[in-house]
Design a protein around this motif. Sequence first.
Motif, PDB file in Angstrom:
ATOM      1  N   THR A  28      10.368  17.102 -56.057  1.00 21.04           N
ATOM      2  CA  THR A  28      11.595  17.774 -55.641  1.00 21.04           C
ATOM      3  C   THR A  28      11.856  19.019 -56.459  1.00 21.04           C
ATOM      4  O   THR A  28      11.599  19.068 -57.657  1.00 21.04           O
ATOM      5  CB  THR A  28      12.804  16.831 -55.758  1.00 21.04           C
ATOM      6  OG1 THR A  28      13.983  17.550 -55.355  1.00 21.04           O
ATOM      7  CG2 THR A  28      13.001  16.354 -57.184  1.00 21.04           C
ATOM      8  N   ALA A  29      12.332  20.058 -55.789  1.00 13.31           N
ATOM      9  CA  ALA A  29      12.715  21.282 -56.472  1.00 13.31           C
ATOM     10  C   ALA A  29      14.216  21.303 -56.715  1.00 13.31           C
ATOM     11  O   ALA A  29      14.763  22.284 -57.204  1.00 13.31           O
ATOM     12  CB  ALA A  29      12.307  22.501 -55.639  1.00 13.31           C
ATOM     13  N   LEU A  82      12.789  24.107 -48.777  1.00 11.13           N
ATOM     14  CA  LEU A  82      11.343  23.962 -48.690  1.00 11.13           C
ATOM     15  C   LEU A  82      10.906  22.543 -49.057  1.00 11.13           C
ATOM     16  O   LEU A  82      10.064  21.939 -48.386  1.00 11.13           O
ATOM     17  CB  LEU A  82      10.669  24.980 -49.603  1.00 11.13           C
ATOM     18  CG  LEU A  82       9.139  25.028 -49.578  1.00 11.13           C
ATOM     19  CD1 LEU A  82       8.626  25.364 -48.187  1.00 11.13           C
ATOM     20  CD2 LEU A  82       8.632  26.044 -50.601  1.00 11.13           C
ATOM     21  N   SER A  83      11.494  22.001 -50.111  1.00 15.42           N
ATOM     22  CA  SER A  83      11.076  20.668 -50.565  1.00 15.42           C
ATOM     23  C   SER A  83      11.459  19.573 -49.582  1.00 15.42           C
ATOM     24  O   SER A  83      10.823  18.517 -49.543  1.00 15.42           O
ATOM     25  CB  SER A  83      11.676  20.369 -51.945  1.00 15.42           C
ATOM     26  OG  SER A  83      13.082  20.250 -51.873  1.00 15.42           O
ATOM     27  N   LEU A 102       6.349  30.024 -46.077  1.00 16.96           N
ATOM     28  CA  LEU A 102       5.919  28.919 -46.920  1.00 16.96           C
ATOM     29  C   LEU A 102       6.308  27.600 -46.272  1.00 16.96           C
ATOM     30  O   LEU A 102       7.399  27.477 -45.699  1.00 16.96           O
ATOM     31  CB  LEU A 102       6.577  28.982 -48.310  1.00 16.96           C
ATOM     32  CG  LEU A 102       5.960  29.846 -49.402  1.00 16.96           C
ATOM     33  CD1 LEU A 102       5.945  31.304 -48.996  1.00 16.96           C
ATOM     34  CD2 LEU A 102       6.726  29.663 -50.707  1.00 16.96           C
ATOM     35  N   ASN A 109       3.482  23.278 -53.398  1.00 18.02           N
ATOM     36  CA  ASN A 109       4.429  22.344 -53.988  1.00 18.02           C
ATOM     37  C   ASN A 109       5.613  23.169 -54.496  1.00 18.02           C
ATOM     38  O   ASN A 109       5.465  23.954 -55.431  1.00 18.02           O
ATOM     39  CB  ASN A 109       3.767  21.595 -55.148  1.00 18.02           C
ATOM     40  CG  ASN A 109       4.689  20.575 -55.800  1.00 18.02           C
ATOM     41  OD1 ASN A 109       5.908  20.686 -55.738  1.00 18.02           O
ATOM     42  ND2 ASN A 109       4.107  19.578 -56.433  1.00 18.02           N
ATOM     43  N   PRO A 110       6.789  23.035 -53.906  1.00 15.08           N
ATOM     44  CA  PRO A 110       7.922  23.888 -54.291  1.00 15.08           C
ATOM     45  C   PRO A 110       8.261  23.825 -55.775  1.00 15.08           C
ATOM     46  O   PRO A 110       8.628  24.835 -56.379  1.00 15.08           O
ATOM     47  CB  PRO A 110       9.081  23.354 -53.439  1.00 15.08           C
ATOM     48  CG  PRO A 110       8.423  22.685 -52.283  1.00 15.08           C
ATOM     49  CD  PRO A 110       7.145  22.108 -52.813  1.00 15.08           C
ATOM     50  N   TRP A 142      14.592  26.683 -52.447  1.00  8.44           N
ATOM     51  CA  TRP A 142      13.578  25.695 -52.824  1.00  8.44           C
ATOM     52  C   TRP A 142      13.949  24.286 -52.372  1.00  8.44           C
ATOM     53  O   TRP A 142      13.059  23.476 -52.074  1.00  8.44           O
ATOM     54  CB  TRP A 142      13.342  25.760 -54.330  1.00  8.44           C
ATOM     55  CG  TRP A 142      12.845  27.123 -54.698  1.00  8.44           C
ATOM     56  CD1 TRP A 142      13.570  28.150 -55.224  1.00  8.44           C
ATOM     57  CD2 TRP A 142      11.532  27.635 -54.472  1.00  8.44           C
ATOM     58  NE1 TRP A 142      12.782  29.269 -55.348  1.00  8.44           N
ATOM     59  CE2 TRP A 142      11.536  28.985 -54.901  1.00  8.44           C
ATOM     60  CE3 TRP A 142      10.359  27.084 -53.962  1.00  8.44           C
ATOM     61  CZ2 TRP A 142      10.390  29.781 -54.824  1.00  8.44           C
ATOM     62  CZ3 TRP A 142       9.227  27.873 -53.885  1.00  8.44           C
ATOM     63  CH2 TRP A 142       9.246  29.209 -54.312  1.00  8.44           C
ATOM     64  N   THR A 143      15.230  24.004 -52.299  1.00  2.00           N
ATOM     65  CA  THR A 143      15.639  22.705 -51.760  1.00  2.00           C
ATOM     66  C   THR A 143      15.256  22.593 -50.293  1.00  2.00           C
ATOM     67  O   THR A 143      14.753  21.560 -49.845  1.00  2.00           O
ATOM     68  CB  THR A 143      17.152  22.510 -51.932  1.00  2.00           C
ATOM     69  OG1 THR A 143      17.476  22.516 -53.329  1.00  2.00           O
ATOM     70  CG2 THR A 143      17.615  21.195 -51.322  1.00  2.00           C
ATOM     71  N   ASN A 157       5.898  23.161 -47.306  1.00  5.88           N
ATOM     72  CA  ASN A 157       5.497  22.294 -48.409  1.00  5.88           C
ATOM     73  C   ASN A 157       4.172  21.634 -48.097  1.00  5.88           C
ATOM     74  O   ASN A 157       3.610  21.791 -47.015  1.00  5.88           O
ATOM     75  CB  ASN A 157       6.598  21.285 -48.761  1.00  5.88           C
ATOM     76  CG  ASN A 157       6.856  20.267 -47.662  1.00  5.88           C
ATOM     77  OD1 ASN A 157       6.039  20.031 -46.778  1.00  5.88           O
ATOM     78  ND2 ASN A 157       8.021  19.631 -47.730  1.00  5.88           N
ATOM     79  N   ASP A 171       5.904  16.189 -52.037  1.00  3.11           N
ATOM     80  CA  ASP A 171       6.133  17.251 -53.006  1.00  3.11           C
ATOM     81  C   ASP A 171       7.193  16.832 -53.999  1.00  3.11           C
ATOM     82  O   ASP A 171       8.201  16.224 -53.639  1.00  3.11           O
ATOM     83  CB  ASP A 171       6.595  18.530 -52.299  1.00  3.11           C
ATOM     84  CG  ASP A 171       5.481  19.151 -51.477  1.00  3.11           C
ATOM     85  OD1 ASP A 171       4.376  19.310 -52.013  1.00  3.11           O
ATOM     86  OD2 ASP A 171       5.718  19.447 -50.299  1.00  3.11           O
ATOM     87  N   ARG A 203       7.469  27.777 -57.333  1.00  6.01           N
ATOM     88  CA  ARG A 203       8.624  28.649 -57.541  1.00  6.01           C
ATOM     89  C   ARG A 203       8.520  29.427 -58.843  1.00  6.01           C
ATOM     90  O   ARG A 203       9.137  30.478 -59.006  1.00  6.01           O
ATOM     91  CB  ARG A 203       9.931  27.852 -57.506  1.00  6.01           C
ATOM     92  CG  ARG A 203      10.174  26.953 -58.703  1.00  6.01           C
ATOM     93  CD  ARG A 203      11.446  26.127 -58.573  1.00  6.01           C
ATOM     94  NE  ARG A 203      12.661  26.921 -58.581  1.00  6.01           N
ATOM     95  CZ  ARG A 203      13.881  26.417 -58.507  1.00  6.01           C
ATOM     96  NH1 ARG A 203      14.052  25.110 -58.389  1.00  6.01           N
ATOM     97  NH2 ARG A 203      14.932  27.203 -58.526  1.00  6.01           N
TER      98      ARG A 203
END
Length: 405
Positions: A83-84, A164-165, A213, A142-143, A161-162, A215, A81, A147
Amino acid sequence: MPGGSLPAAAEDPPGGSPARRRAGRLTSVLGTVAVVSLAGLGSQVVFRAQPSQAAVAHARQAAGRHVLPQPPAGPAGPAQDATADRAFGQIILPDLLIVAPKGLTRQQVARLGQIPGVRNMIAFDGAQITVGGQSVSAIGVNPATFRSWVPVRTASDQAFWTALSTGQFVSGDSVAARLRLQPGTGYRLAGAVTATVKFGQASRLGLNGVDLLVNRKMSHRLGLVHQVAALLSAPGVSMTRLHRQVAAILGSGARMESLRSQQLPVARSTGTGASAGLPTTYLQLFRASAARYCPGLSWTVLAAIGQIESGDGANVGPSSAGALGPMQFMPATWAQWGIRGFGRSGQPNVLDPYDAVPSAARLLCADGAARGGQSLYHAVFGYNHADWYVREVLGLAARYAAEYH
């Protein structure tokens, strides 16, 4: 949407193509996810591949509209994924949820992207799995791109989001409370296979029927159903027409739920503490920013600028020109016009929608947008020095005004 549940998890290799990035001073897509239901999915699923790069490119070229596909799979398995952990790049307003019990084919994805008026689309995996033995509904995303489709507060929560990623799972507030999930603790997630996964944190997902959720790499590992659902953003298109065109592509087996009526702004949020009174949806944010920082400017102009500026696809920032944040300000422009929005203390943050959107309204107002007429034309021209651009902004603003009256 009819009752039911997400299908059980089963394995399928993902694929796809990367979304394009566009340089510019201001790039954004308008939106929020309000209440979405993923109920009503069948249990018999036929897996399909994600759209090829050629198919997506063809859809974009043919109709000038843009799909947000997932990155392609590499030789060793599913793609990592994106990166967020960087600038929050776009804001998207979903109008329609599509659920395809047999999965979306790449041809269907391409045709959906060609529907007149569709500006963005995102497809994602989903299935019923268990967490610590309790059944939950999970989606794989895909974060860095997903988002953009959630409520403003959640989209602005970088830590969420970090987590999740980096491979942790995240959840909605209610399921975290119900399951007593503790951040940093590992839990057994069981789909087609079982894996121990660390819990990141909870936030409001705005997705009714979605509990957690993961990834895309974890989605592949757990065997979530590939591309079982999608969101469409089609500003200015009537819902009757959109439903009819989607049904013509997917047939009678697809489930659809209109989200547009759930996006309408409300008077104020009901939060407490530091966030009390802040807009909770992107439509609220655009409306409140126009009213407070540029009285006389229609929120629909802000919305249209945001939608059109990010029309070339995902921009997770910074752009090639150096622009940052959901409103894609150049550093020098931000230094002059960036403000801390809605009476909050601290330094303005170009990555924070609560600062970026009010700052964009303030910049438009300084250019005379509130006076309307030719002054509005010149103010919009200041965002992108092209007459075609101004005409498209004003035309889309008029459609927003008609649809969100």
